[in-house]
Design a protein around this motif. Structure first.
Motif, PDB file in Angstrom:
ATOM      1  N   TRP A  56      56.872   1.341 146.046  1.00  0.00           N
ATOM      2  CA  TRP A  56      57.165   1.836 147.094  1.00  0.00           C
ATOM      3  C   TRP A  56      58.676   2.335 146.928  1.00  0.00           C
ATOM      4  N   PRO A  57      59.776   1.643 146.835  1.00  0.00           N
ATOM      5  CA  PRO A  57      61.261   2.181 146.488  1.00  0.00           C
ATOM      6  C   PRO A  57      61.182   3.465 145.307  1.00  0.00           C
ATOM      7  N   PHE A  58      60.348   3.370 144.373  1.00  0.00           N
ATOM      8  CA  PHE A  58      60.329   4.516 143.556  1.00  0.00           C
ATOM      9  C   PHE A  58      59.876   5.716 144.330  1.00  0.00           C
ATOM     10  N   HIS A  83      53.733   2.271 154.387  1.00  0.00           N
ATOM     11  CA  HIS A  83      53.487   2.820 152.818  1.00  0.00           C
ATOM     12  C   HIS A  83      53.506   4.367 153.100  1.00  0.00           C
ATOM     13  N   TRP A 134      59.957   6.218 147.457  1.00  0.00           N
ATOM     14  CA  TRP A 134      61.004   6.790 148.288  1.00  0.00           C
ATOM     15  C   TRP A 134      61.962   7.659 147.577  1.00  0.00           C
ATOM     16  N   ILE A 135      62.596   7.081 146.274  1.00  0.00           N
ATOM     17  CA  ILE A 135      63.495   7.912 145.500  1.00  0.00           C
ATOM     18  C   ILE A 135      62.839   9.364 145.145  1.00  0.00           C
ATOM     19  N   THR A 167      62.534  11.676 147.900  1.00  0.00           N
ATOM     20  CA  THR A 167      63.800  12.445 148.616  1.00  0.00           C
ATOM     21  C   THR A 167      64.827  13.190 147.711  1.00  0.00           C
ATOM     22  N   SER A 211      50.477   1.742 145.737  1.00  0.00           N
ATOM     23  CA  SER A 211      51.428   0.936 145.842  1.00  0.00           C
ATOM     24  C   SER A 211      51.230  -0.096 146.932  1.00  0.00           C
ATOM     25  N   HIS A 222      53.355  -3.071 147.324  1.00  0.00           N
ATOM     26  CA  HIS A 222      54.465  -2.341 147.334  1.00  0.00           C
ATOM     27  C   HIS A 222      55.585  -2.274 146.332  1.00  0.00           C
ATOM     28  N   PRO A 235      57.122   7.514 152.595  1.00  0.00           N
ATOM     29  CA  PRO A 235      57.420   8.623 151.313  1.00  0.00           C
ATOM     30  C   PRO A 235      56.663   9.870 151.464  1.00  0.00           C
TER      31      PRO A 235
END
Length: 131
Positions: free
Chosen positions: A59-61, A26, A63-64, A67, A51, A56, A29
């Protein structure tokens, strides 16, 4: 009896590794955000903890979000800002040209109107004088 204790120990080991693995995952990011000097790295860190408690889902959001920022480029729109400045200068130049043309056209229309008024007056004088 030995296998029961071994299975119990293995179960605890797997549970502990899984627990720490989830916590380590977790935080990825947040680590990316810190490495890139992201202006919202604290918010990404806190959202990572949220998250964690929402299984989670976020979690993908995160990460985006982490980055997207790059220190040398910002959000990646620096060339867009440069283009917008260039376009704004062109629009201002064209607006000035249009204003100059409108003034020129108004002056021509005014001179044409005065010429037409003088011609009409001369025609009226000539017509009235001949009678």
């Amino acid at each position: 009896m030995f296998l029961d204790y071994f299975a119990l120990g293995l179960l605890f080991f797997v549970a502990i590794v899984f627990f720490y693995g989830v916590i380590a995952i977790h935080d990825i990011p947040c680590e990316i955000a810190k490495k890139r000097n992201h202006p919202h790295s604290d918010a990404i860190h806190y959202a990572g903890w949220v998250s964690l408690f929402t299984l989670h889902v976020l979690w993908p959001f995160l990460w985006i979000w982490a980055t997207m920022w790059q220190d040398e480029r910002g959000w990646g729109f620096s060339s867009l800002e440069h283009n917008q400045t260039k376009l704004l200068e062109q629009v201002n130049t064209l607006s000035e040209r249009i204003d100059a043309l409108e003034k020129q056209q108004m002056a021509q229309m005014a001179s044409a109107a005065s010429t037409a008024a003088n011609a009409t007056k001369n025609d009226d004088d000539n017509v009235g004088g001949n009678q």
